[in-house]
Design an enzyme around this catalytic site. Structure first.
Site, PDB file in Angstrom:
ATOM      1  N   HIS A   1      -7.153  -6.006  -0.503  1.00 36.04           N
ATOM      2  CA  HIS A   1      -6.397  -5.010  -0.048  1.00 36.04           C
ATOM      3  C   HIS A   1      -4.933  -5.913   0.737  1.00 36.04           C
ATOM      4  O   HIS A   1      -4.647  -5.134   1.785  1.00 36.04           O
ATOM      5  CB  HIS A   1      -6.884  -3.324   0.353  1.00 36.04           C
ATOM      6  CG  HIS A   1      -5.379  -2.585   0.695  1.00 36.04           C
ATOM      7  ND1 HIS A   1      -4.903  -2.493  -0.667  1.00 36.04           N
ATOM      8  CD2 HIS A   1      -4.411  -2.090   1.895  1.00 36.04           C
ATOM      9  CE1 HIS A   1      -3.929  -1.385  -0.234  1.00 36.04           C
ATOM     10  NE2 HIS A   1      -4.112  -0.974   1.002  1.00 36.04           N
TER      11      HIS A   1
ATOM     12  N   SER B   1       0.454  -0.947  -0.010  1.00 37.21           N
ATOM     13  CA  SER B   1      -0.086  -0.280   0.017  1.00 37.21           C
ATOM     14  C   SER B   1       0.512   1.109   0.298  1.00 37.21           C
ATOM     15  O   SER B   1       1.480   1.482  -1.245  1.00 37.21           O
ATOM     16  CB  SER B   1      -0.718  -0.119   1.308  1.00 37.21           C
ATOM     17  OG  SER B   1      -1.761   0.473   1.052  1.00 37.21           O
TER      18      SER B   1
ATOM     19  N   ASP C   1      -9.513  -5.349  -4.125  1.00 41.36           N
ATOM     20  CA  ASP C   1      -8.969  -4.595  -3.677  1.00 41.36           C
ATOM     21  C   ASP C   1      -9.557  -3.391  -3.985  1.00 41.36           C
ATOM     22  O   ASP C   1     -10.400  -2.198  -4.681  1.00 41.36           O
ATOM     23  CB  ASP C   1      -7.808  -4.183  -3.990  1.00 41.36           C
ATOM     24  CG  ASP C   1      -6.950  -3.019  -2.914  1.00 41.36           C
ATOM     25  OD1 ASP C   1      -7.720  -2.604  -2.128  1.00 41.36           O
ATOM     26  OD2 ASP C   1      -5.347  -3.432  -3.155  1.00 41.36           O
TER      27      ASP C   1
END
Length: 274
Positions: free
Chosen positions: A254, A95, A225
């Protein structure tokens, strides 16, 4: 506890396990190196020196008011790598951490000859925000809403975020322990750092960093995601790099958890050896 001190005097916490070729993990927002506990053991068991740090303002690192931006995050990562004198490094970023490792590799790691490979998972590059040059991105109102929620009641926001972060709202098996640990890590971030990091991960354009990468990069992402849309992330990033491998995980969220975590970790190990 082990700390390094950055050029601007900020204390950055890090942890490491194992010996061998170094693998450095960069966590997502609003987490800490604790998010990589499984990987630290798995990769150390596989014969690597596994290292993870808490981003400034996060976890056990100094609670910063300033420097909560991607350029500084990359400099902090460089400070960790240099302090530990790591070479032939495999960088793994999730991320926000994916943006951090890409910028670090392009601007510091490659010129210093320290980086061997890069892995990103559910990473924010090339750019999340909708702009004239990136019309498919998310509107600024999305990120303004996140900032407002963090400012108003971050504790409840972290709890609510676990649902989409791990895909629990799509029927994925997510334990209360996983959700509680996300909340615990989120509550360790000081408010200024949590707030400012939204701008860092959403408005930073990594296009030129991706283009500058000469080392191999594995770009991994779940196709479900809900936090970083794959169409604006992995599918665009793979077109910008010179030596990229794209790995898409069907139905994966995610957050790196459960069966997705097991598959991703094994694929990273296989890719490093390949």
């Amino acid at each position: 506890m082990p700390y390094i001190t950055t050029a601007d005097g900020v204390q950055i916490y890090y942890t490491e396990q194992g010996t061998g070729q170094p693998i450095v993990f960069s966590h997502g927002w609003p987490l800490s190196s604790d998010a990589w506990q499984v990987e630290l053991k798995r990769f150390a068991d596989a014969g690597y020196r596994a290292v993870a740090h808490d981003r400034r303002g996060h976890g056990r690192s100094e609670k910063t008011y300033s420097g909560n931006d991607m350029d500084t995050y990359a400099k902090d990562l460089s400070a960790v790598v240099e302090a530990l004198d790591l070479h032939d490094v495999v960088l793994v970023g999730h991320s926000t951490g994916g943006g951090e490792v890409v910028r670090y590799a392009a601007r510091y790691g490659q010129p210093q000859g320290r980086v061997a490979r890069v892995v990103t998972a559910g990473a924010v590059p090339p750019l999340m925000l909708r702009t004239d040059a990136n019309p498919d991105g998310l509107p600024i109102e999305v990120f303004d809403g996140i900032r407002a929620a963090v400012l108003k009641d971050r504790s409840q926001f972290w709890k609510d975020l676990t649902e989409s972060f791990f895909g629990a709202n799509r029927g994925r098996a997510v334990s209360s322990g996983d959700k509680d640990d996300f909340w615990r890590q989120g509550m360790l971030v000081n408010l200024a750092a949590a707030y400012d990091c939204v701008k860092a991960y959403s408005e930073t354009d990594f296009t030129e960093d991706l283009k500058a990468l000469e080392v191999p990069i594995l770009i991994a992402q779940g196709d479900d995601d809900q936090i970083v849309p794959i169409a604006d992330a992995a599918y665009k990033a793979i077109k910008l790099v010179k030596r990229g491998t794209l790995k898409v995980y069907e139905g994966a969220p995610h957050g790196i958890q459960g069966d997705y975590q097991d598959r991703l970790d094994q694929d990273i190990l296989d890719w490093i050896k390949g």
